[in-house]
Design a protein around this motif. Structure first.
Motif, PDB file in Angstrom:
ATOM      1  N   ARG A 125       0.835  -1.206   0.000  1.00  0.00           N
ATOM      2  CA  ARG A 125       0.000   0.000   0.000  1.00  0.00           C
ATOM      3  C   ARG A 125       0.870   1.257   0.000  1.00  0.00           C
ATOM      4  O   ARG A 125       0.532   2.254  -0.649  1.00  0.00           O
ATOM      5  N   ALA A 126       1.958   1.222   0.737  1.00  0.00           N
ATOM      6  CA  ALA A 126       2.864   2.378   0.747  1.00  0.00           C
ATOM      7  C   ALA A 126       3.402   2.634  -0.654  1.00  0.00           C
ATOM      8  O   ALA A 126       3.441   3.780  -1.132  1.00  0.00           O
ATOM      9  N   ARG A 127       3.836   1.553  -1.318  1.00  0.00           N
ATOM     10  CA  ARG A 127       4.351   1.681  -2.680  1.00  0.00           C
ATOM     11  C   ARG A 127       3.274   2.239  -3.614  1.00  0.00           C
ATOM     12  O   ARG A 127       3.561   3.084  -4.480  1.00  0.00           O
ATOM     13  N   ARG A 128       2.071   1.767  -3.456  1.00  0.00           N
ATOM     14  CA  ARG A 128       0.988   2.230  -4.316  1.00  0.00           C
ATOM     15  C   ARG A 128       0.696   3.712  -4.083  1.00  0.00           C
ATOM     16  O   ARG A 128       0.505   4.484  -5.028  1.00  0.00           O
ATOM     17  N   PHE A 129       0.681   4.139  -2.826  1.00  0.00           N
ATOM     18  CA  PHE A 129       0.432   5.539  -2.489  1.00  0.00           C
ATOM     19  C   PHE A 129       1.506   6.425  -3.104  1.00  0.00           C
ATOM     20  O   PHE A 129       1.219   7.463  -3.719  1.00  0.00           O
ATOM     21  N   VAL A 130       2.770   6.018  -2.956  1.00  0.00           N
ATOM     22  CA  VAL A 130       3.885   6.793  -3.501  1.00  0.00           C
ATOM     23  C   VAL A 130       3.776   6.886  -5.024  1.00  0.00           C
ATOM     24  O   VAL A 130       4.055   7.938  -5.618  1.00  0.00           O
ATOM     25  N   ARG A 131       3.360   5.812  -5.660  1.00  0.00           N
ATOM     26  CA  ARG A 131       3.280   5.778  -7.119  1.00  0.00           C
ATOM     27  C   ARG A 131       2.093   6.584  -7.644  1.00  0.00           C
ATOM     28  O   ARG A 131       2.193   7.266  -8.662  1.00  0.00           O
ATOM     29  N   GLU A 132       0.949   6.525  -6.968  1.00  0.00           N
ATOM     30  CA  GLU A 132      -0.285   7.072  -7.527  1.00  0.00           C
ATOM     31  C   GLU A 132      -0.624   8.484  -7.080  1.00  0.00           C
ATOM     32  O   GLU A 132      -1.376   9.186  -7.774  1.00  0.00           O
ATOM     33  N   VAL A 133      -0.129   8.914  -5.937  1.00  0.00           N
ATOM     34  CA  VAL A 133      -0.430  10.275  -5.475  1.00  0.00           C
ATOM     35  C   VAL A 133       0.500  11.249  -6.201  1.00  0.00           C
ATOM     36  O   VAL A 133       1.720  11.182  -6.075  1.00  0.00           O
ATOM     37  N   ASP A 134      -0.091  12.160  -6.961  1.00  0.00           N
ATOM     38  CA  ASP A 134       0.661  13.035  -7.868  1.00  0.00           C
ATOM     39  C   ASP A 134       0.976  14.365  -7.190  1.00  0.00           C
ATOM     40  O   ASP A 134       0.429  15.411  -7.542  1.00  0.00           O
ATOM     41  N   SER A 135       1.866  14.327  -6.199  1.00  0.00           N
ATOM     42  CA  SER A 135       2.257  15.528  -5.479  1.00  0.00           C
ATOM     43  C   SER A 135       3.761  15.711  -5.548  1.00  0.00           C
ATOM     44  O   SER A 135       4.500  14.765  -5.828  1.00  0.00           O
ATOM     45  N   SER A 136       4.223  16.927  -5.256  1.00  0.00           N
ATOM     46  CA  SER A 136       5.660  17.198  -5.366  1.00  0.00           C
ATOM     47  C   SER A 136       6.449  16.501  -4.261  1.00  0.00           C
ATOM     48  O   SER A 136       7.645  16.253  -4.422  1.00  0.00           O
ATOM     49  N   SER A 137       5.814  16.196  -3.138  1.00  0.00           N
ATOM     50  CA  SER A 137       6.413  15.372  -2.081  1.00  0.00           C
ATOM     51  C   SER A 137       5.372  14.368  -1.607  1.00  0.00           C
ATOM     52  O   SER A 137       4.232  14.739  -1.313  1.00  0.00           O
ATOM     53  N   VAL A 138       5.757  13.097  -1.559  1.00  0.00           N
ATOM     54  CA  VAL A 138       4.874  12.036  -1.056  1.00  0.00           C
ATOM     55  C   VAL A 138       5.646  11.297   0.023  1.00  0.00           C
ATOM     56  O   VAL A 138       6.795  10.900  -0.185  1.00  0.00           O
ATOM     57  N   MET A 139       5.024  11.092   1.187  1.00  0.00           N
ATOM     58  CA  MET A 139       5.721  10.581   2.358  1.00  0.00           C
ATOM     59  C   MET A 139       5.074   9.316   2.887  1.00  0.00           C
ATOM     60  O   MET A 139       3.850   9.153   2.798  1.00  0.00           O
TER      61      MET A 139
END
Length: 418
Positions: free
Chosen positions: A352-366
């Protein structure tokens, strides 16, 4: 003053100075930064006197306590400006670095070299220390800059500019490498952002209305962000102690900053456990909660959230809270209401962490970290000139590398194309 002629003259001078700065070596640029720091140290009395004039005018104009605080140059803030110059001098110089050099089948070598952008225009509001921050970063990255501070800090900025000129002169760099606009006429901003023949990039630092105006009217590329609608999503596979620490810090560490959390998203299976605990902590910090229907069923003291709350950048002790079904709904909410600034997930589920990092289109994803870490210093950039939510050139905190570009370099030995 003829504003058009004045700004055109600043631009011409900056363009010439930019070419000279691009040739300056790291040692010379660092020596200039050290000399500016020494000039600021020597000029404390002049800085204080100039700042007193600005403060007197600001009080007469009815500026509130927060605005007066941003405008004030205390001895500690002058110390911080001097230390900031020394820290920038200690940073690695990106200019001239060649990367990805490789042989091609033809026998030539192809790589990329970091080069200055050229001339950077920076438009900012009341804080006079930004004058030094901006000048030091532009100078280290080999760029000339034209700085237009707020009218309320005109005397302070002029005194700082005098120290910068002294430092540049001590090392033989052109005075036009750093120019502070000497007029408070707002027409100067309109000219600065419409001189592509002299200015390569504009960086606005200030409120949303300023940035919207610059973005709409500029004829020069702009590095900026409009809103910081930052989210923390607490997954149902989160460590709830970690989630508590992250969600409290992201909201309450500081309120009036662009990387503070403005909306908390909580997965429904853990909402009844974590929300009451968080509500107690937020109450102790004086944070007002505005919740969706499911959040209010758990926390009846929440005010009802409206559609506008999901878009809101409060910059205040106010937090929107939404209970969602899971990660799909969280990602969808962020895509709909977010500002592509900074968003975080708290979870122990690697997939889920990997998916969030991949799919959330923001300049910083944590992942499992507070949004408050979205900062140039925390990222190891040493300093930043701002945060960009654009997708071209620079994204996220913009440090020295973000103030440069790249060009291809080709190395041959009499090679010709067959």
């Amino acid at each position: 003053m003829d504003i058009v002629s004045y700004m055109q003259d600043l631009g011409r001078r900056a363009r010439g100075a930019g070419r000279e700065l691009a040739r300056a070596g790291t040692d010379r640029k660092n020596a200039a930064l050290a000399a500016i720091a020494e000039a600021l140290d020597r000029g404390r009395a002049e800085l204080a006197a100039a700042n007193a004039k600005d403060l007197a005018a600001a009080r007469a104009a009815g500026l509130d306590a927060a605005q007066l605080d941003r405008l004030t140059l205390t001895p500690a803030r002058i110390d911080a400006m001097i230390e900031g110059l020394r820290q920038v001098a200690a940073l690695a110089d990106p200019v001239g670095e060649i990367t990805d050099l490789q042989y091609r089948p033809s026998g030539i070598q192809v790589g990329r070299m970091r080069v200055p952008l050229g001339v950077i225009g920076i438009i900012y509001e009341s804080r006079p220390n930004v004058t030094v921050d901006a000048a030091s970063l532009c100078l280290k990255a080999g760029n000339a800059c034209i700085l237009r501070g707020g009218s309320e800090s005109i005397h302070s900025n002029s005194a700082i500019a005098a120290c910068i000129r002294d430092g540049l002169a001590a090392t033989g760099l052109p005075a036009a490498a750093v120019q502070v606009v000497a007029t408070t006429d707002r027409a100067a901003v309109g000219e600065l952002i419409a001189m592509p023949e002299y200015v390569d990039v504009i960086v606005p630092r200030g409120g949303k209305s300023l940035i919207e105006r610059i973005s709409a009217e500029a004829r020069v590329p702009v590095i900026k962000h409009l809103d910081g609608v930052c989210h923390v999503y607490i997954d149902d596979r989160a460590d709830l102690d970690k989630a508590f620490a992250v969600a409290v810090n992201a909201k309450t560490h500081r309120y009036g900053v662009c990387n503070a959390m403005e909306t908390l998203l909580v997965a429904e299976p853990v909402a009844a456990v974590i929300l009451p605990r968080l509500a107690t902590a937020y109450r102790e910090h004086g944070v007002e909660l505005r919740g969706c229907e499911r959040a209010r069923a758990i926390l009846p003291e929440c005010r009802p959230a409206t559609e506008a709350d999901w878009y809101a950048e409060y910059l205040a002790p106010v937090l929107a809270v939404r209970v969602v079904d899971g990660i799909d709904a969280a990602i969808e909410h962020i895509a709909t209401y977010g500002s592509q600034h900074t968003d975080a997930i708290v979870t122990e589920d690697y997939s889920r962490a990997r998916r969030f990092v991949r799919e959330v289109d923001s300049s910083s994803v944590m992942v499992n970290a507070s949004t408050r870490f979205a900062d140039g210093f925390e990222y190891g950039l040493g300093a930043e000139i701002g945060i960009s939510t654009d997708k071209l050139h620079a994204r996220g905190p913009v440090g020295l590398e973000g103030l440069t570009s790249q060009k291809f370099v080709v190395l041959g030995d009499g090679h010709v194309r067959a």
